[in-house]
Each structure stands twice: as C-alpha cells, then as structure tokens.
Design a protein around this motif. Structure first.
Motif, short mmCIF file in Angstrom:
data_model
loop_
_atom_site.label_atom_id
_atom_site.label_comp_id
_atom_site.label_asym_id
_atom_site.label_seq_id
_atom_site.Cartn_x
_atom_site.Cartn_y
_atom_site.Cartn_z
N LEU A 172 44.87 -8.17 -21.31
CA LEU A 172 45.25 -7.89 -20.51
C LEU A 172 45.68 -9.96 -20.75
N VAL A 173 47.52 -9.98 -21.46
CA VAL A 173 47.68 -11.10 -21.23
C VAL A 173 48.99 -11.32 -20.47
N HIS A 174 48.89 -12.54 -20.58
CA HIS A 174 49.75 -13.08 -18.85
C HIS A 174 50.73 -14.21 -19.92
N ALA A 175 51.85 -13.78 -19.80
CA ALA A 175 52.76 -14.65 -21.07
C ALA A 175 53.72 -15.53 -20.22
N ARG A 176 54.02 -16.09 -20.39
CA ARG A 176 55.40 -17.31 -19.68
C ARG A 176 55.85 -17.91 -20.54
N TYR A 177 57.35 -18.04 -20.70
CA TYR A 177 58.45 -18.80 -21.58
C TYR A 177 59.55 -19.84 -20.70
N ALA A 178 59.03 -20.91 -20.99
CA ALA A 178 60.64 -21.59 -21.00
C ALA A 178 61.93 -21.31 -21.87
N VAL A 179 62.91 -21.04 -20.63
CA VAL A 179 63.52 -20.66 -21.04
C VAL A 179 65.12 -21.91 -20.71
N ARG A 180 65.72 -21.86 -21.70
CA ARG A 180 67.27 -22.54 -21.07
C ARG A 180 68.24 -21.73 -21.85
N ASN A 181 69.90 -21.42 -21.06
CA ASN A 181 70.11 -20.64 -21.17
C ASN A 181 71.54 -21.07 -20.90
N ASN A 182 72.90 -20.82 -21.42
CA ASN A 182 74.23 -21.31 -20.81
C ASN A 182 75.04 -19.90 -21.58
N GLN A 183 74.69 -19.16 -21.72
CA GLN A 183 75.91 -17.68 -22.00
C GLN A 183 75.35 -16.03 -21.79
N ARG A 184 73.68 -15.85 -22.20
CA ARG A 184 73.15 -14.87 -22.57
C ARG A 184 73.12 -14.41 -20.81
N ASN A 185 72.93 -12.99 -21.00
CA ASN A 185 72.43 -12.48 -19.76
C ASN A 185 71.05 -11.52 -19.73
N PHE A 186 70.94 -11.37 -20.52
CA PHE A 186 69.48 -10.75 -20.49
C PHE A 186 68.42 -11.15 -21.25
N LEU A 187 67.41 -11.38 -21.78
CA LEU A 187 65.92 -12.05 -22.47
C LEU A 187 65.78 -10.67 -22.97
N LYS A 188 65.26 -10.21 -24.26
CA LYS A 188 64.88 -8.71 -24.83
C LYS A 188 63.00 -9.14 -25.19
N ILE A 189 62.23 -8.43 -23.97
CA ILE A 189 61.33 -8.60 -24.71
C ILE A 189 60.45 -7.69 -24.84
N THR A 190 60.09 -7.16 -26.68
CA THR A 190 60.00 -6.12 -27.56
C THR A 190 57.80 -6.36 -27.29
N LEU A 191 57.17 -5.63 -26.30
CA LEU A 191 55.85 -5.73 -25.99
C LEU A 191 55.17 -4.57 -27.23
N PRO A 192 53.93 -5.16 -27.54
CA PRO A 192 53.54 -4.25 -28.21
C PRO A 192 52.94 -2.63 -28.61
N PRO A 193 53.19 -2.20 -29.38
CA PRO A 193 53.10 -0.03 -28.87
C PRO A 193 51.61 -0.64 -28.07
N GLY A 194 51.69 0.62 -27.66
CA GLY A 194 51.34 1.20 -25.94
C GLY A 194 50.64 0.12 -25.43
N ALA A 195 51.76 -0.53 -24.86
CA ALA A 195 51.31 -2.17 -23.99
C ALA A 195 51.77 -1.35 -22.81
N THR A 196 51.19 -1.62 -21.57
CA THR A 196 51.77 -1.01 -20.07
C THR A 196 52.26 -2.68 -19.35
N LEU A 197 53.40 -2.63 -18.60
CA LEU A 197 53.58 -3.94 -17.89
C LEU A 197 53.71 -3.28 -16.81
N TRP A 198 52.99 -4.72 -16.60
CA TRP A 198 51.90 -4.88 -14.73
C TRP A 198 52.73 -5.76 -14.38
N SER A 199 53.43 -6.81 -14.80
CA SER A 199 54.49 -7.70 -13.27
C SER A 199 55.56 -8.22 -14.33
N ALA A 200 56.31 -8.77 -13.44
CA ALA A 200 57.63 -9.79 -14.08
C ALA A 200 58.10 -10.38 -13.61
#
Length: 666
Positions: A434-462
């Motif tokens: 079970l992985v809890h990932a947290r990212y501190a992001v600074r953004n000026n223009q981007r609309n989305f952050l793309k996250i590619t999970l490891p193969p076979g991973a199941t997303l629980w919450s965001a």
C-alpha cells in the motif's frame, strides 16, 4: 306588503309639516301599541318602525350626492415670456404669463418678485394688482382671476441694469413656471455675453443692436451679463511654435509597433492644425488627445486638426505600425514634426522577444538614458533597449538611425515542478504493498499532472490540496490530476497532490529480493523521501541504487508538513509522514499521567476539528467523491532518500529481506 306600507317607504324626503305629521303618526302608533299591546293584537300587514330607523332607511333609499373634491392647486403658472430692451440703466419691455386656473371662483395669481410692473392687462382689459396674502409673500403683488381655464396676463415691466468692474447685467427673477423664455435686445455691437441659470439658444448681431434668446432652468434666476468685446489679434499673427516628439519603437517578430507623444507650445498666433511627416510603409492607427478633433494621412503627412485654435499648449499621442525584417540590418522609421521652429525629444528602440541590438549607426542623434525621454520610454523594462536624443540645431537637420538585430532561439523553461516527493509504503509478507504518495507541486501554466502507476496497481484515492478529486485517464493509461495555477505576474505557491494505490506481488519466503517500483511523473522531481514499513519478522536491507539510507527528516516543503507522529505498541510505529519519534525523557508518574491526559485532550480536539472540516468539505461539493484513506503505518521502518529524478522516469528501490526465527537463529 300592504299598499299603505309601500306608500310610507316610498315617501320622498320633505321638510316641514309632512315630516311633522309622519313623526306624530309614528308616535301615536307606538303609544297605542304600548297601551293595548297586551290585550289588542296588531292588524296583519302593518309594520311599526322607530323614527331613527325610518330615517336610516330613507337615507339609504335616497343617498345625497357629495360635492366633488377640490383641485390640489387653485392655479398653475405654465409659461413666462420676457421681451426686453436695454436702454441705459433700465431694461423695459413686456412679460407674458400663461396661467391655467383650475378652481371656480376668485383665484390669486402671484406676479414674479422684483419686477417693476407699470400696467397689467387681461384680454385687453386692465387688471388690478393686490398685495399678497399674509405670510412670506405678503409684499408680493398678485392678480385676481375669477374664471377657470387658460388666461394670458400681460405686464409692462422694467428692470434695473447693474454695473460693476466694466460688466453690466440684468437678473430676471425665478418663477415656478414650466417654461421660461427671455428675449433681450441691446442697442450695441461688439459685446460678449455670459448667461447664468439657463441656456443661451440664440445670439445674433445686426448693424445697430445685439439680440439674445435664452431659456431659464427650473427655479433659478436668469442673469444676462455682458461687457465690451476685447479684440484679440493673436489669431491674425503668424504662427510660431515649438514642439517635442518622443518616439518608441518595439521590434517584434512579425511587425514593429510605433508610439509617439507630441507636445506643442505656441509662442505666437494660434495653431489650428499640427503636421507630422510620416515615412513610407508606416500605417497610422490612432491619434488620441483632449484637443484632437480629427486626423488625416495624405502624401506621407499626418494632419491633426484641433477642436479650437491652440494658443498655448497641446498634447496628443500617435500610434501606428510598420513591417520590418525579423533580424539583421534594420532602418528605423523616424517621425518628424513640421512647421516648428525648434523640435526636441528623442527616439527609443527595443527588441521584443529573445534578441539584442548590435552595430548602431545614427545621424543627427545623441545617445541618451531612457529615463530622460519621459514616461513613454522610462516605464519600459526591456533588457535590450537603445535611447537617443535629437541633436540641437536647425529644425531641418537630417536624422537617421539603423541597427543590427540578432535573434536567439528561445529555450524551454520549466512551467511546473515537483519540489519534493514523499512516499509511505506498507509491505506485507503476502507481497502486497500500500503506497501513499504525496507531491509538493509548483505550477504556472500546466493543467494536469500525469502519474503513471506501476503495472497492476489499483488506485484507491486521490486529492488536491487536501480536497478529494476524481482523476482522469490519459490514452496510455496514466492518471491525470488537475492542477491549480498561479495568477499572472505572481510566484506560484506550493500545493500538495496525494495518491493512494495498492500493488500485488509474490509472497515473501525465508529470504529473497524485492523490487519496490514507484510512479513515474511527467514533471521532474527535485528530492524524494521514501519511508518503508516491512513485516516485523523480516530483516530488510536496501540494495545500492538511486536511493540511499538516511536518518528521517521532516519534509522541507510546507505543503507536505503532516501532524506529529506518535509511538505505537509492540515495537511498531503508528505515524503519518512526520519526524521520527525520539526517546522520551525520564519523568515521574504524575508527569506521565498529566502528559497522557493532555494527549487525550489534544486527540479529541483534533478529531473534532477533522470531523468539522470533513463535514464542511462534503457540504460544498456535489456528486460522488473519493473516500479519504488513512495510512495504516505498522512495523519496523526504513527511510531512503534520492535526488533529481527526471520526468517520465519511474524510480525504484531494491530491497533484500531475510526471515528472522523466534529463537534468534537464522
């Protein structure tokens, strides 16, 4: 009903003997009824009424018509017309008052105050004027009218002419009329008139007199003031003026913008038109100024017409554009102010975009500082700007400017960045993670952050900045999380992006190797912290690679600062991402009890705050949202760090594990 009753009820209202007879008859009937009511029965068909009820029934059968309501005002003054002629110290003439009388009978119509009335007429007949009623208007004269309808009162009046400091004036009193019109004749020419309290609609002069027609404004007094016109020979004098022209050119990729500020100073005569010489291939888009009436470009000359002749100063701004090469040798088009004895000012050139100015060649110009050319240039903050001042001398001195522009290829820079990434990983002996990932992001223009999970991973919450979100999915299967943007011209603040997901692997044996794969981001990551919780019966050591072992530290980013951790039982640690708990200092039982009570109170307060925050957030959103998952930190922990992870790279940490037997042997 018997005929006698009907005749009685239909009787008309009369005075005198009939009413007395009817009253006497009713009284006799009542007396007889009271005397013989017990022994003698009334005859059928008769009705006996008291006199008050009879009068009430009679009033209802024959109501009295009421008189009409009186009008709100007795008379109204609709229009006042003055026709005056000024002769010396007196202005005499006629005043015509149009009056609408609304009441029958005698009505008092007041005469406007401060008028000297010599005679009053109505329909050609003389009318007497009487003093006003007692009160504020007791000293004001009034005319008496006896018939309703419209009437026109004619007054022969006179007004005194006031004189002060070479100016004469007459004042017509204020009236309550809807329209006030005054026509004034002055047997004199060459005068300037000034009007107060109204609008001068017509002004004409003939060979022997001047005539003015004006309309009054509401209840204000109407004043005519005139004085002898002073002859001004300034307009007939030859024009002499000086001017300043400051020009700013912006060399863009496709076109060149031109902005010029012109200031005129007239020293003799009056300027009706200002002329500016325009080079070839220059297009004028607009001329703006408070005194500008119209402008026209013809034969490479810009003619600016003023609203009225300029006798002192005037200012206007010219905007235009031209086509010029993107780079290389460029001839700068220069505007020039014509018909000026002396022309000052300068020119400034700036490069828009990635480029710089080289090899300047000028004639009739001197190098200057940008702050010396006024606000139009000093407000610019271009890194590549050249400024010149016109050289003093003859107004016909030749001027030219050429320069070489070198353009550079703009380099891509980061518009968004992950300043810090923190991972909490709970590994079970069955190979689940079970992985809890947290990212501190600074953004000026981007609309989305793309996250590619490891193969076979199941997303629980965001979540984004603590608020649950529903991520999208890219064509290649990656998660797309929306990002907040910074406002234009402001530094991008940090915010947290969190993801919970579950992966499944092979169960752990007595010993072996385990590869922990982490998500890949489409943004570079400056630093990464990895906190791994493993089963208590296994000894885990990290393998050499991108991650290295380090003592635990709090996140450096303020967006990732979590609640304070606390110790669990059985050698485990129950905590969120936070500082590692240190050994508690020795204390007495009383201190321990007080500290335990304080912790319970703080925990209850934090739980109440979390519940209120969750309820408020839930009430502000509509639709189904992801649930908030708590990370179940348990077991021994291992902290690893890494720096400078490139975009679209999936970091991984290699672990070696070995089962530890209860007796301590391996």
């Amino acid at each position: 009903m018997p005929a006698r009753i009907a005749a009685t009820l239909t009787m008309k209202k009369k005075l005198g003997l009939p009413l007395f007879s009817a009253s006497l008859f009713v009284l006799l009937s009542l007396s007889a009824a009271s005397s013989f009511g017990q022994t003698i029965a009334h005859s059928p068909g008769w009705v006996v009424l008291p006199i008050d009820e009879y009068r009430t029934l009679h009033a209802r059968a024959y109501p009295i018509e009421r008189d009409p309501e009186p009008p709100p005002v007795e008379a109204t003054l609709t229009r006042v017309d003055y026709d005056l002629r000024i002769d010396g110290e007196l202005a005499s003439g006629r005043a015509s008052l149009t009056v609408d009388v609304l009441k029958d009978g005698w009505v008092r119509v007041p005469v406007p105050a401060d008028l000297l009335v010599r005679e009053a007429r109505l329909d050609g007949k003389l009318v007497s004027l009487v003093p006003g009623a007692a009160g504020k208007a007791a000293g004001q004269l009034s005319a008496l009218l006896s018939h309703s309808g419209r009437a026109v009162l004619l007054f022969d009046i006179a007004l005194p002419v006031a004189s002060a400091t070479g100016e004469e004036s007459i004042t017509l009193p204020s009236t309550a009329s809807g329209v006030t019109r005054a026509s004034v004749y002055l047997p004199r020419q060459g005068v300037d008139v000034r009007l107060t309290g109204g609008l001068l609609s017509d002004k004409s002069e003939s060979a022997a007199e001047s005539k003015w027609i004006a309309y009054g404004r509401g209840n204000e007094a109407l004043t005519f003031a005139w004085r002898r016109k002073t002859e001004d020979h300034r307009a007939t004098q030859p024009l002499r003026m000086r001017g300043s022209l400051t020009q700013l050119l912006g060399l863009g990729e496709d076109s060149t913008s031109i902005n010029a500020e012109v200031n005129l100073e007239v020293t003799q005569g009056a300027a009706r038109v200002a002329t500016i010489q325009i080079p070839d291939k220059v297009t004028i888009n607009q001329v703006l100024g408070a005194m500008v009436a119209d402008w026209e470009v013809k034969a490479n000359e810009l003619s600016v017409t003023f609203l009225e002749p300029v006798e002192q100063t005037a200012r206007f701004v010219v905007t235009g554009e031209t086509r010029s090469p993107r780079e290389g040798q460029i001839e700068i088009p220069l505007l020039r102010l014509l018909n000026a004895e002396r022309e000052t000012g300068g020119i400034a050139v700036e490069v828009l975009g990635a480029g710089e100015i080289k090899d300047l060649k000028s004639e009739g110009l001197e190098s200057a500082d940008a702050t010396d050319l006024g606000e139009i240039v000093s407000n610019r903050q271009s890194p590549s700007l050249a400024a010149f001042r016109f050289r003093a001398g003859d107004g016909n001195l030749a001027r030219s400017l050429s320069l070489n522009v070198a353009r550079y290829t703009p380099q891509a820079v980061l518009l968004a960045n992950v300043s810090e990434a923190r991972y909490q990983v709970l590994i079970s002996s069955e190979g689940k993670s079970l992985v809890h990932a947290r990212y501190a992001v600074r953004n000026n223009q981007r609309n989305f952050l793309k996250i590619t999970l490891p193969p076979g991973a199941t997303l629980w919450s965001a979540s984004l900045a603590g608020k649950p979100v529903r991520p999208g999915q890219s064509p290649d299967g990656g998660l797309l999380l929306p990002l907040d943007k910074a406002r234009a011209g402001e530094e991008a603040p940090e915010f947290a992006v969190e993801v919970f997901y579950l992966t499944r692997g092979t169960p752990w044996n007595d010993k072996g190797q385990f590869k922990l794969a982490l998500p890949a981001l489409d943004l570079p990551v400056s630093r990464t912290g990895l906190l791994v919780y493993h089963p208590p019966l296994f000894k885990v050591t990290p393998e050499p690679g991108a991650f290295r072992t380090a003592p635990y530290e709090n996140p450096l980013s303020t967006a990732l600062n979590p609640p304070v951790t606390y110790s669990g039982a059985a050698g485990g640690v129950v905590a969120t991402m936070g500082p590692s708990p240190g050994p508690l200092p020795a204390s007495s039982d009383t201190d321990l009890k007080e500290e335990s009570k304080l912790k319970r109170s703080q925990a209850a307060t934090e739980a109440l705050v979390d519940k209120f925050r969750a309820d408020s957030l839930a009430g502000k959103r509509a639709g189904i949202l992801p649930i908030r998952v708590s990370f179940p930190a348990f077991g021994p922990s291992l902290y690893l760090v890494s720096e400078l992870t490139g975009e679209n790279q999936a970091p991984s940490a290699g672990l070696t594990y070995q089962h530890e037997k209860k007796a301590g042997g391996k």
